[in-house]
Design an enzyme around this catalytic site. Sequence first.
Site, PDB file in Angstrom:
ATOM      1  CB  SER A   1      19.671  73.076   1.446  1.00  0.00           C
ATOM      2  OG  SER A   1      18.846  73.723   2.074  1.00  0.00           O
TER       3      SER A   1
ATOM      4  CG  HIS B   1      15.127  81.853  -2.411  1.00  0.00           C
ATOM      5  ND1 HIS B   1      15.809  81.388  -1.388  1.00  0.00           N
ATOM      6  CD2 HIS B   1      14.003  81.404  -2.282  1.00  0.00           C
ATOM      7  CE1 HIS B   1      15.361  80.537  -0.714  1.00  0.00           C
ATOM      8  NE2 HIS B   1      13.826  80.525  -1.158  1.00  0.00           N
TER       9      HIS B   1
ATOM     10  CB  CYS C   1      28.725  70.066  -1.486  1.00  0.00           C
ATOM     11  SG  CYS C   1      27.019  70.108  -0.641  1.00  0.00           S
TER      12      CYS C   1
ATOM     13  CG  ASP D   1      25.728  81.857  -5.531  1.00  0.00           C
ATOM     14  OD1 ASP D   1      25.420  81.208  -6.611  1.00  0.00           O
ATOM     15  OD2 ASP D   1      25.937  81.503  -4.275  1.00  0.00           O
TER      16      ASP D   1
END
Length: 326
Positions: free
Chosen positions: A274, A174, A317, A159
Amino acid sequence: MQSVEAANMLFRSLRLLRETPIQIMPVRLQSNATTRVNTTANFHFVPVSDPADLQDVEELQDFVSTSKRLFVITGAGISTESGIPDYRSEGVGLYARSDNRPVQYADFLKSGAIRQRYWARNYVGWPKFSSFSPNISHETLSGWEAVGKLHWLVTQNVDSLHIKAGSRKVTELHGSAARVMCLSCPSVIPRTDMQTRIKHLNPLWHAESQEMAPDADVFLAPEQIAGFKVPECEKCGGILKPQIVFFGDNVPKPTVQFVHKMLEESDAMLVAGSSLQVYSAYRFVSAARDQKKPIAVLNIGPTRGDKLADLKVSARCGDVLPQIHL
């Protein structure tokens, strides 16, 4: 290696002291930044979780303070608070909400119909996906880089929110949805150019969807996709795809080698947001353990790396990272 072992011993000593009945006040190195409110948070795709335990936050504070060259891995859980859905979050991820599954790389290559479906949905979803803003977690990590605490950041997300937040020492493991590549030649174009080309090729085509999926995808019925035309590479006529690693594909070897180099230069690892279910990121956690580097994991719910971690904090987070002072 001596500096890594020293950091490891110091962190474990601090943790041992916390487990004794003696009341020890943590030493906080104050930065110029003040604790901020997560005003950009959107919890629609964030699993329900309890507030962070105070002792866990203090232990993470010690962990970060001890490190001089911190290596950070982030995943979808750091961007869900910006309103971006993910795949695996309990109750709210794509796998929990729908039977839809992401396109496999091999299927994208061999089927024109699948490429048509992919690009039609991506075309509809891109304006929303590209409008998301960094949240306080992205901004916090960018601040850590600015003061020299963060040696390198690796994100599994496509993103670009870390880039938008100002991070520069970052590897997009990625890839990025903001770029489009040709599979037959070296051509790479901005995703915004692809949007313009699709619009010109489909002047009368229109579709809408209220359901967001991860990675700029939306849900469209087959009849909505009918007639949609997919642009080819302007230079060679090849197949175009986002410059991201599809499911079933592999991270390029030069990228993996570079990330391993950055990890070797670091003295501790923090995983934020994650589950580490994908091997492309988990392998670096395994490598950090082999190198005897301290590892901390901040994530809602269990992760594949919990058994390797020296510290696990189960919380959002955006609830925890802004409480860490440098």
